[in-house]
Motif scaffolding. Structure first.
Motif, mmCIF file in Angstrom:
data_model
loop_
_atom_site.group_PDB
_atom_site.id
_atom_site.type_symbol
_atom_site.label_atom_id
_atom_site.label_comp_id
_atom_site.label_asym_id
_atom_site.label_seq_id
_atom_site.Cartn_x
_atom_site.Cartn_y
_atom_site.Cartn_z
ATOM 1 N N THR A 130 7.073 48.165 -15.772
ATOM 2 C CA THR A 130 7.765 47.573 -15.231
ATOM 3 C C THR A 130 8.778 47.800 -14.355
ATOM 4 N N LEU A 131 9.216 49.259 -14.410
ATOM 5 C CA LEU A 131 10.275 50.027 -14.081
ATOM 6 C C LEU A 131 9.657 50.660 -13.134
ATOM 7 N N PRO A 132 10.451 51.113 -11.263
ATOM 8 C CA PRO A 132 9.423 51.573 -10.689
ATOM 9 C C PRO A 132 9.118 53.070 -10.973
ATOM 10 N N PRO A 133 8.019 52.803 -10.239
ATOM 11 C CA PRO A 133 6.179 54.275 -10.278
ATOM 12 C C PRO A 133 7.795 55.230 -10.031
ATOM 13 N N PRO A 134 6.852 56.632 -10.686
ATOM 14 C CA PRO A 134 7.774 57.811 -10.308
ATOM 15 C C PRO A 134 6.964 58.097 -9.185
ATOM 16 N N ILE A 135 7.278 59.076 -8.485
ATOM 17 C CA ILE A 135 6.740 59.632 -6.681
ATOM 18 C C ILE A 135 6.154 61.370 -7.395
ATOM 19 N N PRO A 136 4.802 61.583 -7.650
ATOM 20 C CA PRO A 136 4.467 63.286 -8.239
ATOM 21 C C PRO A 136 4.999 63.896 -6.667
ATOM 22 N N SER A 137 5.272 64.627 -7.181
ATOM 23 C CA SER A 137 5.695 65.737 -6.527
ATOM 24 C C SER A 137 4.575 66.101 -5.200
ATOM 25 N N THR A 138 3.735 66.739 -5.033
ATOM 26 C CA THR A 138 1.974 66.242 -4.422
ATOM 27 C C THR A 138 2.155 65.525 -3.732
ATOM 28 N N GLY A 139 2.420 64.261 -3.746
ATOM 29 C CA GLY A 139 2.881 62.885 -2.620
ATOM 30 C C GLY A 139 1.491 62.466 -3.588
ATOM 31 N N GLU A 140 0.467 62.763 -3.749
ATOM 32 C CA GLU A 140 -0.502 61.599 -4.152
ATOM 33 C C GLU A 140 -0.318 61.122 -5.317
ATOM 34 N N PRO A 141 -0.980 59.583 -4.726
ATOM 35 C CA PRO A 141 -0.619 58.508 -6.778
ATOM 36 C C PRO A 141 -1.834 59.359 -7.421
ATOM 37 N N GLU A 142 -2.782 59.880 -7.207
ATOM 38 C CA GLU A 142 -3.968 60.350 -8.227
ATOM 39 C C GLU A 142 -3.029 61.101 -8.791
ATOM 40 N N ASP A 143 -2.259 61.761 -8.502
ATOM 41 C CA ASP A 143 -1.750 62.890 -9.465
ATOM 42 C C ASP A 143 -0.505 62.560 -10.051
ATOM 43 N N MET A 144 -0.202 61.275 -10.493
ATOM 44 C CA MET A 144 0.632 61.169 -11.417
ATOM 45 C C MET A 144 0.797 61.606 -12.572
ATOM 46 N N MET A 145 -0.525 61.147 -13.112
ATOM 47 C CA MET A 145 -0.817 61.331 -14.977
ATOM 48 C C MET A 145 -0.911 62.367 -14.727
ATOM 49 N N ASP A 146 -0.424 63.910 -14.294
ATOM 50 C CA ASP A 146 0.562 64.918 -14.471
ATOM 51 C C ASP A 146 1.262 65.338 -14.532
ATOM 52 N N GLU A 147 1.948 64.396 -14.413
ATOM 53 C CA GLU A 147 3.285 64.962 -14.331
ATOM 54 C C GLU A 147 4.493 63.665 -14.540
ATOM 55 N N VAL A 148 4.034 62.170 -15.505
ATOM 56 C CA VAL A 148 4.956 61.742 -16.360
ATOM 57 C C VAL A 148 4.570 61.767 -17.773
ATOM 58 N N ASP A 152 0.828 51.957 -3.346
ATOM 59 C CA ASP A 152 -0.716 52.708 -3.975
ATOM 60 C C ASP A 152 0.241 53.568 -5.766
ATOM 61 N N TYR A 153 1.654 53.473 -5.130
ATOM 62 C CA TYR A 153 2.235 54.198 -5.751
ATOM 63 C C TYR A 153 2.276 53.269 -7.369
ATOM 64 N N GLU A 154 2.257 52.418 -7.401
ATOM 65 C CA GLU A 154 2.863 50.912 -8.583
ATOM 66 C C GLU A 154 1.436 51.025 -8.940
ATOM 67 N N ASP A 155 0.425 50.282 -8.270
ATOM 68 C CA ASP A 155 -0.925 50.198 -8.806
ATOM 69 C C ASP A 155 -1.146 51.557 -9.879
ATOM 70 N N SER A 156 -1.206 52.157 -9.020
ATOM 71 C CA SER A 156 -1.474 53.852 -9.891
ATOM 72 C C SER A 156 -0.386 53.458 -11.690
ATOM 73 N N PHE A 157 0.888 53.314 -11.086
ATOM 74 C CA PHE A 157 1.541 53.830 -12.648
ATOM 75 C C PHE A 157 1.008 52.559 -13.440
ATOM 76 N N ILE A 158 0.360 51.056 -12.844
ATOM 77 C CA ILE A 158 0.195 50.183 -13.790
ATOM 78 C C ILE A 158 -0.886 49.861 -14.100
ATOM 79 N N ASN A 159 -1.870 50.250 -13.330
ATOM 80 C CA ASN A 159 -3.155 50.114 -12.915
ATOM 81 C C ASN A 159 -4.096 51.784 -14.457
ATOM 82 N N GLY A 160 -3.633 53.075 -13.625
ATOM 83 C CA GLY A 160 -4.337 53.985 -14.222
ATOM 84 C C GLY A 160 -5.288 53.869 -13.553
ATOM 85 N N SER A 161 -6.102 55.095 -14.168
ATOM 86 C CA SER A 161 -7.977 55.472 -13.868
ATOM 87 C C SER A 161 -8.505 55.555 -14.895
ATOM 88 N N LEU A 162 -9.824 54.576 -14.738
ATOM 89 C CA LEU A 162 -11.086 54.869 -16.042
ATOM 90 C C LEU A 162 -12.515 55.637 -15.232
#
Length: 267
Positions: free
Chosen positions: A157-175, A14-24
């Motif tokens: 194409t790089l490995p997705p980061p894992i947010p500190s919360t462990g939730e893919p939807e929080d990735m945007m807040d930490e990159v 799910d991290y890779e999915d969120s990293f590539i596609n984001g949210s609309l």
């Protein structure tokens, strides 16, 4: 005639999915409904290609997302249909959960793919893919500009980061975020306007007389596209689903563009 479902690839996580596609995000939408006839609370999430009328953008039920009673919903629908008619966009039917334009995209990576899959039922494409679709099936789709609100600095194409919360939807807040997005895109939301005939076992057994909700036995549906279900369109939804289906000739045209982040699956 062959038919193909276009969908996102199978990601490693799910991290890779969120990293590539984001949210609309579509910030303006009709709320869900609490129906007093069928006793269901629901909203369909259909995406519309029309802008939300300016005078309704601050309405509490348009921005909150909370379901309302059937009477409140019908009154709000009437207000929308009047306002849309004044915009030159007359609607005969609006549904609970309908989402209006504009839309905003957040992607934790730098978006470069031909296809992005940032929401359920949402299809976002690059300008090159948009041009192909508009040139080949313009009567079956509407195309809306996407506002890139936030994008990350790292390549998708790089490995997705894992947010500190462990939730893919929080990735945007930490990159790390790019300060300029004008050198990315443009991207466009493709709104599918057509659908097939009902799949085998998917014909509604009835409709609620109050809210119009279809009654379906989803366990009986055969999620296959049969020639007799085709209505002559090149790009459409498989009825009762959010499966985006294209014909063989459109698949061939898209394939010549070597599109990225998409899978063609025989259906």
């Amino acid at each position: 005639m062959k038919f193909w479902r276009i969908r996102s690839p199978d990601y490693g996580s799910d991290y890779e999915d969120s990293f590539i596609n984001g949210s609309l995000e579509h910030p303006y939408a009709l709320p869900g409904v609490k129906c007093d006839v069928c006793d269901a609370t629901w909203g369909g999430g259909r995406i519309l290609s029309v802008d939300c009328p300016d005078d309704l953008r601050s309405h509490k039920n348009v921005t909150s997302g909370w379901p309302v009673s059937r009477g409140e919903h019908e009154a709000l629908q009437r207000r929308f249909m009047t306002a849309l008619a004044l915009q030159g966009e007359p609607f005969k039917v609006l549904r609970p959960g309908d989402e209006f334009q504009p839309c905003y995209l957040n992607v934790p990576s730098r978006p470069r793919a031909g296809f992005l899959w940032p929401s359920l039922g949402g299809l976002v494409v690059s300008e090159r893919i948009r041009n192909c679709l508009v040139g080949f099936c313009s009567g079956e789709i509407a195309v809306c500009p996407v506002t890139l609100r936030k994008t990350g600095k790292r390549e998708a194409t790089l490995p997705p980061p894992i947010p500190s919360t462990g939730e893919p939807e929080d990735m945007m807040d930490e990159v790390p975020i790019r300060n300029i997005t004008s050198d990315i895109g443009p991207y466009f939301e493709v709104v599918i306007l057509k659908e097939s005939g009902y799949p085998r076992g998917g014909t509604p057994t009835g409709f609620c007389s109050g809210c119009g909700r279809p009654e379906l036995d989803r366990s009986a549906r055969e999620l296959r596209m049969k020639p007799e279900m085709w209505r002559g369109d090149r790009m459409f939804f498989l009825a009762t689903t959010l499966y985006v289906v294209v014909t063989d000739d459109l698949k061939e045209r898209l394939s010549k563009l070597c599109p990225t982040n998409v899978v063609f699956e025989r259906i």
